[in-house]
Design a protein around this motif. Structure first.
Motif, PDB file in Angstrom:
ATOM      1  N   ASP A 182       8.691   4.534  60.484  1.00  0.00           N
ATOM      2  CA  ASP A 182       9.619   3.642  61.076  1.00  0.00           C
ATOM      3  C   ASP A 182      11.043   3.895  60.684  1.00  0.00           C
ATOM      4  OD1 ASP A 182       9.362   0.376  61.963  1.00  0.00           O
ATOM      5  OD2 ASP A 182      10.913   0.712  60.585  1.00  0.00           O
ATOM      6  N   HIS A 220      16.178   0.254  58.587  1.00  0.00           N
ATOM      7  CA  HIS A 220      17.459  -0.730  58.855  1.00  0.00           C
ATOM      8  C   HIS A 220      18.006  -0.318  59.958  1.00  0.00           C
ATOM      9  CE1 HIS A 220      17.536  -1.487  54.468  1.00  0.00           C
ATOM     10  NE2 HIS A 220      17.900   0.012  54.490  1.00  0.00           N
ATOM     11  N   LYS A 275      17.710  -2.477  62.950  1.00  0.00           N
ATOM     12  CA  LYS A 275      18.360  -3.445  63.462  1.00  0.00           C
ATOM     13  C   LYS A 275      19.613  -3.568  63.087  1.00  0.00           C
ATOM     14  CE  LYS A 275      18.053  -8.397  64.034  1.00  0.00           C
ATOM     15  NZ  LYS A 275      19.467  -8.522  64.168  1.00  0.00           N
ATOM     16  N   LEU A 276      20.155  -3.120  61.879  1.00  0.00           N
ATOM     17  CA  LEU A 276      21.508  -2.905  61.476  1.00  0.00           C
ATOM     18  C   LEU A 276      22.038  -1.808  62.075  1.00  0.00           C
ATOM     19  CD1 LEU A 276      20.925  -3.660  57.735  1.00  0.00           C
ATOM     20  CD2 LEU A 276      21.983  -5.109  59.364  1.00  0.00           C
ATOM     21  N   ASN A 313      21.531  -0.755  65.254  1.00  0.00           N
ATOM     22  CA  ASN A 313      21.747  -1.322  66.423  1.00  0.00           C
ATOM     23  C   ASN A 313      23.013  -2.294  66.596  1.00  0.00           C
ATOM     24  OD1 ASN A 313      20.116  -0.187  68.553  1.00  0.00           O
ATOM     25  ND2 ASN A 313      18.382  -1.383  68.111  1.00  0.00           N
ATOM     26  N   GLY A 331      21.991   3.519  69.545  1.00  0.00           N
ATOM     27  CA  GLY A 331      20.505   3.261  69.060  1.00  0.00           C
ATOM     28  C   GLY A 331      19.473   3.880  69.514  1.00  0.00           C
ATOM     29  N   ASP A 332      19.725   4.181  70.886  1.00  0.00           N
ATOM     30  CA  ASP A 332      18.746   4.994  71.750  1.00  0.00           C
ATOM     31  C   ASP A 332      18.877   6.524  71.282  1.00  0.00           C
ATOM     32  OD1 ASP A 332      17.565   2.930  73.054  1.00  0.00           O
ATOM     33  OD2 ASP A 332      18.472   3.207  74.896  1.00  0.00           O
ATOM     34  N   LEU A 338      16.992   6.966  68.182  1.00  0.00           N
ATOM     35  CA  LEU A 338      15.525   7.416  68.098  1.00  0.00           C
ATOM     36  C   LEU A 338      15.383   8.669  68.774  1.00  0.00           C
ATOM     37  CD1 LEU A 338      14.629   3.863  69.625  1.00  0.00           C
ATOM     38  CD2 LEU A 338      14.301   4.730  67.472  1.00  0.00           C
ATOM     39  N   ARG A 362       5.867   8.259  69.879  1.00  0.00           N
ATOM     40  CA  ARG A 362       6.709   7.190  69.898  1.00  0.00           C
ATOM     41  C   ARG A 362       5.571   5.895  69.860  1.00  0.00           C
ATOM     42  NH1 ARG A 362      11.704   4.446  73.203  1.00  0.00           N
ATOM     43  NH2 ARG A 362      11.844   2.862  71.801  1.00  0.00           N
ATOM     44  N   GLY A 414       9.018   0.579  69.870  1.00  0.00           N
ATOM     45  CA  GLY A 414      10.454   0.386  69.337  1.00  0.00           C
ATOM     46  C   GLY A 414      10.650   1.637  68.305  1.00  0.00           C
ATOM     47  N   GLU A 415      10.974   1.241  67.088  1.00  0.00           N
ATOM     48  CA  GLU A 415      11.458   2.257  66.102  1.00  0.00           C
ATOM     49  C   GLU A 415      10.257   2.874  65.440  1.00  0.00           C
ATOM     50  OE1 GLU A 415      11.397  -0.763  65.513  1.00  0.00           O
ATOM     51  OE2 GLU A 415      11.683  -1.215  63.556  1.00  0.00           O
ATOM     52  N   LYS A 455       8.355   0.914  52.458  1.00  0.00           N
ATOM     53  CA  LYS A 455       9.670  -0.193  52.936  1.00  0.00           C
ATOM     54  C   LYS A 455      10.105  -0.732  51.601  1.00  0.00           C
ATOM     55  CE  LYS A 455      10.520   0.512  57.431  1.00  0.00           C
ATOM     56  NZ  LYS A 455      11.909   1.103  57.999  1.00  0.00           N
ATOM     57  N   ARG A 490      12.199   2.450  50.746  1.00  0.00           N
ATOM     58  CA  ARG A 490      12.665   3.331  51.944  1.00  0.00           C
ATOM     59  C   ARG A 490      13.055   4.578  51.722  1.00  0.00           C
ATOM     60  NH1 ARG A 490      14.547  -1.936  52.939  1.00  0.00           N
ATOM     61  NH2 ARG A 490      13.979  -3.080  54.525  1.00  0.00           N
TER      62      ARG A 490
HETATM   63  N1  GTP Z   1      18.230   0.988  70.563  1.00  0.00           N
HETATM   64  C1  GTP Z   1      16.906   0.528  70.608  1.00  0.00           C
HETATM   65  N2  GTP Z   1      16.711  -0.332  69.808  1.00  0.00           N
HETATM   66  C2  GTP Z   1      15.398  -0.721  69.724  1.00  0.00           C
HETATM   67  C3  GTP Z   1      14.374  -0.225  70.641  1.00  0.00           C
HETATM   68  N3  GTP Z   1      13.139  -0.653  70.270  1.00  0.00           N
HETATM   69  C4  GTP Z   1      13.274  -1.516  69.231  1.00  0.00           C
HETATM   70  N4  GTP Z   1      14.494  -1.531  68.837  1.00  0.00           N
HETATM   71  C5  GTP Z   1      15.051  -2.359  67.694  1.00  0.00           C
HETATM   72  O1  GTP Z   1      14.760  -1.964  66.578  1.00  0.00           O
HETATM   73  C6  GTP Z   1      14.890  -3.143  65.536  1.00  0.00           C
HETATM   74  C7  GTP Z   1      13.760  -3.021  64.586  1.00  0.00           C
HETATM   75  O2  GTP Z   1      14.321  -3.962  63.569  1.00  0.00           O
HETATM   76  P1  GTP Z   1      13.303  -4.431  62.385  1.00  0.00           P
HETATM   77  O3  GTP Z   1      11.819  -4.520  62.889  1.00  0.00           O
HETATM   78  O4  GTP Z   1      14.038  -5.667  61.976  1.00  0.00           O
HETATM   79  O5  GTP Z   1      13.640  -3.354  61.287  1.00  0.00           O
HETATM   80  P2  GTP Z   1      14.680  -2.708  60.734  1.00  0.00           P
HETATM   81  O6  GTP Z   1      15.941  -3.409  60.919  1.00  0.00           O
HETATM   82  O7  GTP Z   1      14.659  -1.089  61.039  1.00  0.00           O
HETATM   83  O8  GTP Z   1      14.348  -2.952  59.204  1.00  0.00           O
HETATM   84  P3  GTP Z   1      13.271  -1.861  58.289  1.00  0.00           P
HETATM   85  O9  GTP Z   1      12.291  -1.475  59.164  1.00  0.00           O
HETATM   86  O10 GTP Z   1      12.768  -2.964  57.204  1.00  0.00           O
HETATM   87  O11 GTP Z   1      14.429  -0.825  57.410  1.00  0.00           O
HETATM   88  C8  GTP Z   1      15.068  -4.160  66.482  1.00  0.00           C
HETATM   89  O12 GTP Z   1      16.542  -4.727  66.364  1.00  0.00           O
HETATM   90  C9  GTP Z   1      14.738  -4.002  67.890  1.00  0.00           C
HETATM   91  O13 GTP Z   1      15.572  -4.682  68.852  1.00  0.00           O
HETATM   92  C10 GTP Z   1      14.746   0.810  71.483  1.00  0.00           C
HETATM   93  O14 GTP Z   1      13.992   1.307  72.481  1.00  0.00           O
HETATM   94  N5  GTP Z   1      16.230   1.208  71.575  1.00  0.00           N
END
Ligand code: GTP
Length: 410
Positions: free
Chosen positions: A176, A179, A181-182, A184, A192-193, A196, A216, A219-220, A293, A297
């Motif tokens: 995974d 961070h 979300k940060l 993005n 963000g894409d 990934l 994949r 998400g992430e 995590k 991390r």
């Molecule tokens: N750009 C983009 N963002 C995505 C995609 N799928 C998921 N996300 C984002 O990934 C983020 C995941 O955030 P969290 O699950 O809070 O985890 P994190 O911020 O990585 O924190 P930790 O896992 O604790 O390090 C969310 O903001 C989702 O919107 C995608 O296909 N593209």
């Protein structure tokens, strides 16, 4: 079109060759049903005009066998019949024919049928291409080009079964992006894409054995299945991925872990003779991802040694966490937490054998003191019972703590 004429009569053959060539198509000849069947797979053709009455295999039998041999590939088959009535036409269509022509064949009618059949061939080919594209899309993740979760699960199930049958180890990695979300929020969703995609590329680069399966997962989150690999081999290759991400050095200005984009990895391994389902293995890997995590991390955590106890070290002070970790890791598996809420979360999910915490991670009901000269550490067992309370000097004289743990372990 390349049109296969299946006809035993030399005179009719010659007439058909003439007409088909004049209409701009390419005639190909088979003198019997048997010869036509032998040509499948060796000679390319787009349509068949099939005589019905032939010595040996007749047109209906040949058509039936031809459809079987062509399997999923469709091409139009038009019968050339004598004037033998509607029943014969119905029999031909039931045998797999698409249309019929009555002998003697009229050039105009032949042209009309060829136009209609060509139209069908075009539509059919377009449908075939669309189907191919659809089946590609249904197996792949559009953004990264890796397999999607559905395809992974399908393929991974087979690998796990085979590994069990041949008594080989197999490891699952859940990873995974840290961070994210940060990331993005700071760089935007488009970047963000891209991030990934970069992670997907690194995964493809590092897990390059033919037997490695990765996807994949959503998400992430990414997942990898390593055939014939135990926890040590999995850890080794996971480290390579972490190094590759460091080499890529994609900046992550908001990460509190590193200046570049990092991932956390949880590993679970199916050991020889172990009866475990894929789902359980993934769950175990997921638990270790959680440990990765919560313990800082940008690291890979393989299944903990179950013969070892687990200690959770909870402190907001990074230096203190690190000191305690170094000191205690010879006794136990170590997990760390940076805050009270994280401590409580880990406690509930992973139930460590002991929790060591200081004032920064103490609950409100506990009194604790911390002054310039030193600090107090508390040790709780799984049931939440306080088993030790230690005052340590600021210079971190950890001998007391070590002694306390020696007592607990004995
Ligand atoms: N750009 C983009 N963002 C995505 C995609 N799928 C998921 N996300 C984002 O990934 C983020 C995941 O955030 P969290 O699950 O809070 O985890 P994190 O911020 O990585 O924190 P930790 O896992 O604790 O390090 C969310 O903001 C989702 O919107 C995608 O296909 N593209």
């Amino acid at each position: 079109m390349k049109i296969l004429i299946v006809e035993d009569s030399a005179t009719i053959r010659a007439g058909m060759i003439n007409m088909i060539s004049k209409l701009g198509h390419e005639p190909i000849i088979a003198h019997s049903g048997e010869e036509a069947l032998q040509m499948i797979g060796l000679t390319d053709f787009d349509m068949v005009i099939m005589d019905v009455d032939m010595p040996g295999l007749d047109g209906f039998e040949t058509t039936h066998l031809m459809r079987e041999a062509l399997n999923y590939r469709w091409l139009p088959i038009v019968f050339a019949t004598g004037n033998e009535g509607d029943e014969k036409v119905l029999e031909g269509i039931r045998a797999g024919g698409d249309d019929y022509l009555t002998k003697p064949i009229s050039p105009t009618l032949l042209e009309a049928k060829l136009i209609a059949m060509q139209r069908l061939v075009v539509i059919h080919n377009e449908l075939g291409e669309l189907n191919e594209k659809l089946s590609y899309l249904s197996t792949k993740d559009e953004l990264t080009g890796l397999y999607n979760r559905r395809m992974f699960s399908q393929k991974a199930e087979e690998v796990v079964q085979l590994s069990k049958r041949f008594n080989k180890p197999v490891s699952v990695m859940m990873m995974d992006v840290d961070h994210f979300k940060l990331y993005n929020d700071f760089y935007g969703h488009v970047e963000g894409d891209q991030c990934l995609k970069m992670v997907g590329n690194c995964i493809s680069k590092i897990f390059n054995r033919k037997t490695d399966l990765f996807a994949r997962y959503g998400g992430e989150e990414f997942i990898v299945l390593l055939s014939d690999s135990n926890r040590y081999q999995a850890l080794e290759v996971a480290e390579k991925l972490l190094n590759e991400l460091e080499t890529q050095g994609m900046p992550h200005a908001k990460s509190t872990t590193a200046a570049h984009v990092t991932v956390s990895i949880g590993i679970a391994s199916l050991n020889q003779n172990e009866e475990v389902k894929l789902g359980e293995l993934i769950e175990r890997a997921d638990k270790n991802l959680y440990v990765a995590k919560t313990s800082g991390r940008n690291r890979a955590i393989a299944e903990r040694d179950s013969s070892q106890k687990t200690i959770l070290i909870a402190s907001a002070d990074k230096q203190r966490r690190e000191e305690l970790t170094v000191h205690l890791q010879i006794f136990a598996n170590i997990i760390t937490a940076e805050s009270l809420s994280e401590r409580l979360d880990i406690n509930e999910n992973l139930q460590p054998d002991w929790v060591i915490y200081d004032k920064s991670c103490a609950t409100l009901t506990q009194s604790s003191q911390e002054d310039g000269a030193g600090y107090e550490l508390y040790v709780e067992d799984t049931a939440g019972e306080l088993v030790e309370s230690l005052a340590l000097s600021k210079t971190c004289n950890l001998v007391k703590l070590t002694e306390a743990f020696k007592r607990l372990f004995s």
